[in-house]
Design an enzyme around this catalytic site. Structure first.
Site, PDB file in Angstrom:
ATOM      1  N   GLU A 183     -33.788 -14.752   9.261  1.00 23.23           N
ATOM      2  CA  GLU A 183     -34.522 -14.065  10.327  1.00 23.23           C
ATOM      3  C   GLU A 183     -33.652 -13.305  11.326  1.00 23.23           C
ATOM      4  O   GLU A 183     -33.611 -13.648  12.513  1.00 23.23           O
ATOM      5  CB  GLU A 183     -35.388 -15.070  11.100  1.00 23.23           C
ATOM      6  CG  GLU A 183     -36.444 -15.733  10.247  1.00 23.23           C
ATOM      7  CD  GLU A 183     -37.430 -16.574  11.061  1.00 23.23           C
ATOM      8  OE1 GLU A 183     -37.207 -16.786  12.263  1.00 23.23           O
ATOM      9  OE2 GLU A 183     -38.425 -17.022  10.479  1.00 23.23           O
ATOM     10  N   ARG A 219     -33.558 -25.955   0.643  1.00 21.54           N
ATOM     11  CA  ARG A 219     -32.926 -24.882   1.401  1.00 21.54           C
ATOM     12  C   ARG A 219     -32.344 -25.472   2.688  1.00 21.54           C
ATOM     13  O   ARG A 219     -33.081 -25.999   3.512  1.00 21.54           O
ATOM     14  CB  ARG A 219     -33.967 -23.793   1.742  1.00 21.54           C
ATOM     15  CG  ARG A 219     -33.402 -22.726   2.619  1.00 21.54           C
ATOM     16  CD  ARG A 219     -34.412 -21.653   3.029  1.00 21.54           C
ATOM     17  NE  ARG A 219     -33.741 -20.862   4.041  1.00 21.54           N
ATOM     18  CZ  ARG A 219     -34.284 -20.408   5.151  1.00 21.54           C
ATOM     19  NH1 ARG A 219     -35.566 -20.605   5.405  1.00 21.54           N
ATOM     20  NH2 ARG A 219     -33.569 -19.749   6.020  1.00 21.54           N
ATOM     21  N   GLU A 270     -39.999 -20.018   4.122  1.00 19.34           N
ATOM     22  CA  GLU A 270     -40.487 -20.934   5.166  1.00 19.34           C
ATOM     23  C   GLU A 270     -41.978 -20.730   5.351  1.00 19.34           C
ATOM     24  O   GLU A 270     -42.459 -19.589   5.370  1.00 19.34           O
ATOM     25  CB  GLU A 270     -39.849 -20.671   6.547  1.00 19.34           C
ATOM     26  CG  GLU A 270     -38.431 -21.130   6.701  1.00 19.34           C
ATOM     27  CD  GLU A 270     -37.881 -20.863   8.105  1.00 19.34           C
ATOM     28  OE1 GLU A 270     -38.657 -20.810   9.083  1.00 19.34           O
ATOM     29  OE2 GLU A 270     -36.652 -20.685   8.205  1.00 19.34           O
TER      30      GLU A 270
HETATM   31  C1  GBH Z   1     -38.544 -19.934  12.106  1.00 21.05           C
HETATM   32  O1  GBH Z   1     -38.658 -18.973  13.115  1.00 21.05           O
HETATM   33  C2  GBH Z   1     -37.108 -20.386  12.043  1.00 21.05           C
HETATM   34  O2  GBH Z   1     -36.438 -19.852  10.933  1.00 21.05           O
HETATM   35  C3  GBH Z   1     -36.935 -21.873  12.079  1.00 21.05           C
HETATM   36  O3  GBH Z   1     -35.610 -22.187  12.383  1.00 21.05           O
HETATM   37  C4  GBH Z   1     -37.912 -22.463  13.059  1.00 21.05           C
HETATM   38  O4  GBH Z   1     -37.675 -23.830  13.296  1.00 21.05           O
HETATM   39  C5  GBH Z   1     -39.294 -22.255  12.502  1.00 21.05           C
HETATM   40  O5  GBH Z   1     -39.514 -20.905  12.211  1.00 21.05           O
HETATM   41  C6  GBH Z   1     -40.414 -22.744  13.409  1.00 21.05           C
HETATM   42  O6  GBH Z   1     -40.436 -22.056  14.620  1.00 21.05           O
HETATM   43  O7  GBH Z   1     -46.883 -15.782  19.686  1.00 21.05           O
HETATM   44  O8  GBH Z   1     -48.250 -16.587  17.897  1.00 21.05           O
HETATM   45  O9  GBH Z   1     -47.251 -14.399  17.735  1.00 21.05           O
HETATM   46  C7  GBH Z   1     -39.881 -18.750  13.773  1.00 21.05           C
HETATM   47  C8  GBH Z   1     -40.542 -17.432  13.492  1.00 21.05           C
HETATM   48  C9  GBH Z   1     -42.414 -16.115  13.909  1.00 21.05           C
HETATM   49  C10 GBH Z   1     -41.890 -17.727  15.560  1.00 21.05           C
HETATM   50  C11 GBH Z   1     -43.258 -15.369  14.929  1.00 21.05           C
HETATM   51  C12 GBH Z   1     -42.760 -17.009  16.560  1.00 21.05           C
HETATM   52  C13 GBH Z   1     -44.686 -15.559  16.859  1.00 21.05           C
HETATM   53  C14 GBH Z   1     -45.698 -16.484  17.472  1.00 21.05           C
HETATM   54  N1  GBH Z   1     -41.353 -16.860  14.541  1.00 21.05           N
HETATM   55  N2  GBH Z   1     -43.812 -16.278  15.900  1.00 21.05           N
HETATM   56  S1  GBH Z   1     -47.108 -15.747  18.238  1.00 21.05           S
END
Ligand code: GBH
Length: 452
Positions: free
Chosen positions: A172, A83, A369
């Site tokens: 996302e 992907r 992911e």
């Molecule tokens: C994804 O987003 C992205 O698609 C990707 O590009 C990125 O590199 C990867 O993840 C890693 O970050 O404070 O503990 O509740 C991230 C998705 C999910 C990140 C919710 C923050 C909350 C953290 N997000 N999360 S917390």
């Protein structure tokens, strides 16, 4: 009850799709080559103070020039799918109007190299790199951005559609809405709080219009990659459960219900959306071939506490005190280098709660992911993370969740947005000076696990 990483993983269903994920703005570099236009992330990263380590993604992992080496790594890993994302500003440099053939040529070469290596290409059409020219007119706050996105999707399908059997429209939209338009911690750096919600609707509409464009070109295997995680109320008090419910509505149901049920999760949202949306919802909810979930961790949410010392934070991001919910630390679990809690059982919980909420409206699921940031080449913590999450995924499948594939985030250490290069998510280490690739222990572990 940690399972030793050395015990073999349970067997996954026949035909289960294994993959690794990346995105263009995080790995490609080569931002000025072959007619590429500017993206919001080029502009954002160039502003002082936006990226924690002061870095940018002008070179990133130099994947644009090293993609053959990276495809060889994917082939060696033994996964069936890769992907990646297509950079809209490479293909349509100004976001609208002329298509740049040289930009498409890169993805043409990449797709051919993948197919030659026996790896299925899974392009994501949009992973947050909006063309800057469109952003200057309002970006996703504007409805016509969704139409421009569909025209771009058509150009990509026209070029790659003869070889691509699995498509992802958006990555996302929830994070772009919240972090990019709501809080200003990601590009384009707008801090509109609840006035960011038109971006959510236009992103969903862009998805729906892109699905139409892809279908018109005969595409199959179409899905989206949405970020989801269980929301845990901080207590069973009425105030905490109400706050957790609102957070869950904004981060989970706001982006899944329109796609899967054809309506927004709460009538109260209407005032925040851009005008009448009924016709759009028919476009947005056109059937998908599969539904993609990016899972990282659960979130514990309570009511805001005006007396609390200092701001609450979300993934290290200070939240404005006027928000009606407050994330709280989840105690009692290991934590990644990013300080995110490692909670594999919440993946089982998430998949079963999706099945319960959406029932027959939920198509087969792909985990598009899942992964973690840890330092070092000898990354035994990443092995434990992946091992734990794959067992949790298997438990969900045994309990009836229809999950057809799993993609690790990420193949390479890369540009982790506002964190710069400080949070390495790769199975493969990338030296920041030489850009040399080194397989981590987790790469070897996964390769072994996939061969069983
Ligand atoms: C994804 O987003 C992205 O698609 C990707 O590009 C990125 O590199 C990867 O993840 C890693 O970050 O404070 O503990 O509740 C991230 C998705 C999910 C990140 C919710 C923050 C909350 C953290 N997000 N999360 S917390």
């Amino acid at each position: 009850t940690t399972v030793p990483a050395s015990s073999p993983l349970p067997r996954f269903p026949d035909g289960f799709l294994w993959g690794v994920s990346t995105s263009a703005p995080q790995i490609e570099g080569a931002v000025d080559e072959d007619g590429r236009g500017r993206s919001t992330w080029d502009v954002f990263a160039a502003q002082a103070g936006r990226i924690k380590d002061g870095s940018d993604a002008r070179v990133a992992t130099d994947h644009y020039h090293r993609f053959r080496e990276d495809v060889a790594l994917i082939q060696e890993l033994g996964v069936g799918a890769y992907r990646f994302s297509v950079a809209w500003p490479r293909v349509v440099p100004d976001g609208a109007g002329a298509v740049n053939g040289a930009g498409l040529d890169f993805y043409d070469r990449l797709v051919d190299a993948l197919l030659e290596a026996g790896v299925a290409p899974v392009p994501t059409l949009f992973h947050w790199d909006t063309p800057q020219a469109l952003e200057e007119g309002g970006g996703w706050l504007r409805r016509d951005t969704a139409e421009h996105f569909a025209a771009y999707a058509d150009a990509v399908a026209a070029r790659l559609g003869d070889r691509v059997e699995c498509w992802i429209t958006l990555n996302e939209p929830a994070e772009l809405t919240l972090l990019g338009y709501g809080l200003g911690q990601h590009a384009p750096g707008r801090a509109l709080l609840f006035d960011a919600l038109p971006a959510a609707h236009h992103l969903l509409l862009g998805h729906g219009l892109a699905v139409q464009a892809l279908r018109a070109r005969g595409a199959t295997g179409i899905g989206i990659a949405n970020s989801h995680g269980p929301t845990w109320p901080a207590s069973d008090s009425a105030a905490d459960t109400a706050a957790a419910d609102l957070y869950d509505l904004l981060l989970n149901r706001l982006f899944a219900d329109p796609l899967l049920l054809g309506h927004y999760p709460d009538d109260g949202l209407a005032a925040l959306l851009p005008g009448p949306v009924a016709d759009d919802l028919a476009t947005i909810s056109a059937p998908l071939d599969w539904y993609g979930i990016n899972y990282y961790q659960p979130t514990r949410i309570g009511a805001p506490r005006p007396d609390a010392a200092g701001p609450t934070d979300f993934a290290g991001i200070a939240l404005p005190p006027e928000l009606p919910f407050a994330p709280q630390k989840i105690e009692g679990y290991p934590r990644t280098a990013f300080d995110w809690p490692v909670v594999p059982e919440a993946l089982t919980e998430l998949l079963l709660s999706f099945r319960a909420r959406y029932g027959a409206s939920l198509p087969p699921v792909l985990i598009t992911e899942n992964g973690c940031s840890y330092d070092g080449i000898d990354d035994t913590e990443r092995i434990a993370f992946l091992d734990g999450h794959l067992r949790a995924l298997h438990r969900a499948i045994e309990a009836g969740a229809d999950v057809r594939g799993y993609f690790v985030w990420s193949l390479l250490d890369n540009f982790e947005w506002a964190e710069g290069y400080a949070q390495p998510f790769g199975l493969v280490h990338v030296d920041r000076t030489t850009l040399a690739r080194t397989r981590k222990a987790s790469f070897h572990w996964l390769r072994g696990a996939l061969r069983l």
